[in-house]
Design a protein around this motif. Structure first.
Motif, PDB file in Angstrom:
ATOM      1  N   VAL A 106       0.836  -1.208   0.000  1.00 45.47           N
ATOM      2  CA  VAL A 106       0.000   0.000   0.000  1.00 45.47           C
ATOM      3  C   VAL A 106       0.870   1.259   0.000  1.00 45.47           C
ATOM      4  N   PHE A 107       1.940   1.247   0.778  1.00 48.26           N
ATOM      5  CA  PHE A 107       2.865   2.379   0.858  1.00 48.26           C
ATOM      6  C   PHE A 107       3.448   2.712  -0.511  1.00 48.26           C
ATOM      7  N   LEU A 108       4.001   1.711  -1.188  1.00 43.17           N
ATOM      8  CA  LEU A 108       4.640   1.942  -2.488  1.00 43.17           C
ATOM      9  C   LEU A 108       3.602   2.213  -3.572  1.00 43.17           C
ATOM     10  N   ASP A 112       3.309   5.620  -5.663  1.00 46.11           N
ATOM     11  CA  ASP A 112       3.291   5.502  -7.126  1.00 46.11           C
ATOM     12  C   ASP A 112       2.186   6.369  -7.721  1.00 46.11           C
ATOM     13  N   CYS A 113       0.989   6.289  -7.142  1.00 43.61           N
ATOM     14  CA  CYS A 113      -0.142   7.082  -7.647  1.00 43.61           C
ATOM     15  C   CYS A 113       0.122   8.586  -7.526  1.00 43.61           C
ATOM     16  N   ALA A 117       0.834  11.744 -10.557  1.00 41.29           N
ATOM     17  CA  ALA A 117       0.228  13.083 -10.579  1.00 41.29           C
ATOM     18  C   ALA A 117       1.305  14.159 -10.648  1.00 41.29           C
ATOM     19  N   ILE A 118       2.401  13.968  -9.928  1.00 39.13           N
ATOM     20  CA  ILE A 118       3.522  14.919  -9.964  1.00 39.13           C
ATOM     21  C   ILE A 118       4.122  14.979 -11.366  1.00 39.13           C
ATOM     22  N   SER A 149       5.598  12.491  -1.870  1.00 36.53           N
ATOM     23  CA  SER A 149       4.851  11.327  -2.356  1.00 36.53           C
ATOM     24  C   SER A 149       5.099  10.109  -1.468  1.00 36.53           C
ATOM     25  N   LEU A 150       6.336   9.953  -1.007  1.00 35.45           N
ATOM     26  CA  LEU A 150       6.660   8.841  -0.102  1.00 35.45           C
ATOM     27  C   LEU A 150       5.987   9.017   1.259  1.00 35.45           C
TER      28      LEU A 150
END
Length: 309
Positions: A106-108, A112-113, A117-118, A149-150
């Motif tokens: 879920v974290f990665l 990623d999502c 967007a970035i 993002s992370l």
């Protein structure tokens, strides 16, 4: 107290794709080839961007980080799935092990999502404000966006994982999946999971809809800017830098939305398995292929690297 003791001692097992050993071996070979291909492809992009100074731009910085995320993302799933295929579903996973896999997945996946967007925002600035691009997309901002993002992925993953693994698990310990996916694990709980399903839906909706909305807005402005370009060559060049990203977005968001935003009453374990194969094994392969085939600078750098060998 008895439920807590049962949960603490429990081990999960993954439901095999088939009861036929030959079919299981065939699926193992396919999964192994896909996993190794994704590792090689994403590692190649990371190395090529790192060693070529002409690719040291924000766009390729984000692309290289996306490739690194994909390596860890698929590696959080593939080794255990491959071991389970070889053992015909007899490879056990402990409660902490299952929770760890779920957390990193879920974290990665969330990071990623957000990163997609970035990358859309980066293309928006490059095409709509080309003269101010280097000023706006400074290296400090790029690093901050990547770290952000992370952090968002981490903050979304941790509470969900804790919430799900506070559920009691009793007698049923077979996960009808090839990894510890949240809907599949929640189906094994011997307690009311309505609150957990609602929390999963809300967080999934936020993770998927907010970045996708930002991507849609960015590409609306990008499309308008491309249509104002008079030369055919200029329009083609601008569109080619975006088409690969759009393809990746459609694959990633389409599959994950199907799994996590569908009503729980329509959730099918069999369909969940098949769709999950797309975004855990196939998409990490397609990402480097799509970007390398649609990006001239990356293709040229790859050719130069191959000539050296």
């Amino acid at each position: 107290m008895e439920e807590i003791n049962i949960t603490a001692k429990m081990q999960f097992f993954f439901h095999p794709f088939s009861t036929d050993p030959e079919v299981q071996i065939a699926i193992f070979v396919v999964f192994l080839v896909m996993y190794l291909t994704s590792l090689i492809g994403n590692a190649a992009i990371t190395v090529i961007v790192q060693v070529n100074h002409c690719l040291h731009t924000p766009m390729y910085f984000f692309l290289a980080n996306l490739a690194v995320l994909e390596i860890f993302y698929t590696s959080s799933i593939a080794p255990l799935a491959l071991a389970n295929l070889l053992s015909m579903g007899k490879t056990p996973v402990s409660i902490p092990g299952c929770g760890t896999q779920m957390f990193f997945f879920v974290f990665l996946g969330g990071a990623d999502c957000v990163l997609l967007a970035i990358m859309a925002y980066d293309r928006f600035i490059a095409i709509c404000y080309p003269l101010r691009y280097t000023l706006i997309m400074s290296w400090s901002l790029c690093v901050e966006l990547m770290v952000g993002s992370l952090m968002l992925g981490f903050l979304l993953s941790l509470p969900l994982t804790i919430l799900i693994f506070h559920l009691p698990f009793c007698n049923n310990n077979e996960i009808y999946h090839f990894y510890c996916d949240m809907p599949a694990v929640m189906r094994l709980a011997c307690a009311d999971t309505r609150v957990h399903r609602t929390a999963l839906y809300i967080i999934s909706f936020i993770v998927l809809s907010v970045p996708l909305s930002l991507i849609s807005v960015s590409y609306s402005f990008i499309l308008a800017a491309i249509l104002r370009i008079r030369s055919t060559e200029g329009r083609h060049r601008a569109f080619s830098t975006c088409s690969s990203h759009i393809t990746v977005v459609l694959l990633q968001y389409g599959c994950t939305s199907f799994i996590y935003l569908s009503p729980s009453s329509r959730y099918s374990p069999e369909m969940g398995q098949m769709v999950s194969v797309v975004y855990t094994f196939i998409t990490p392969i397609l990402n480097p292929l799509i970007y390398s085939m649609r990006n001239k600078e990356l293709k040229d750098a790859l050719r130069k690297a191959l000539r050296r060998f």
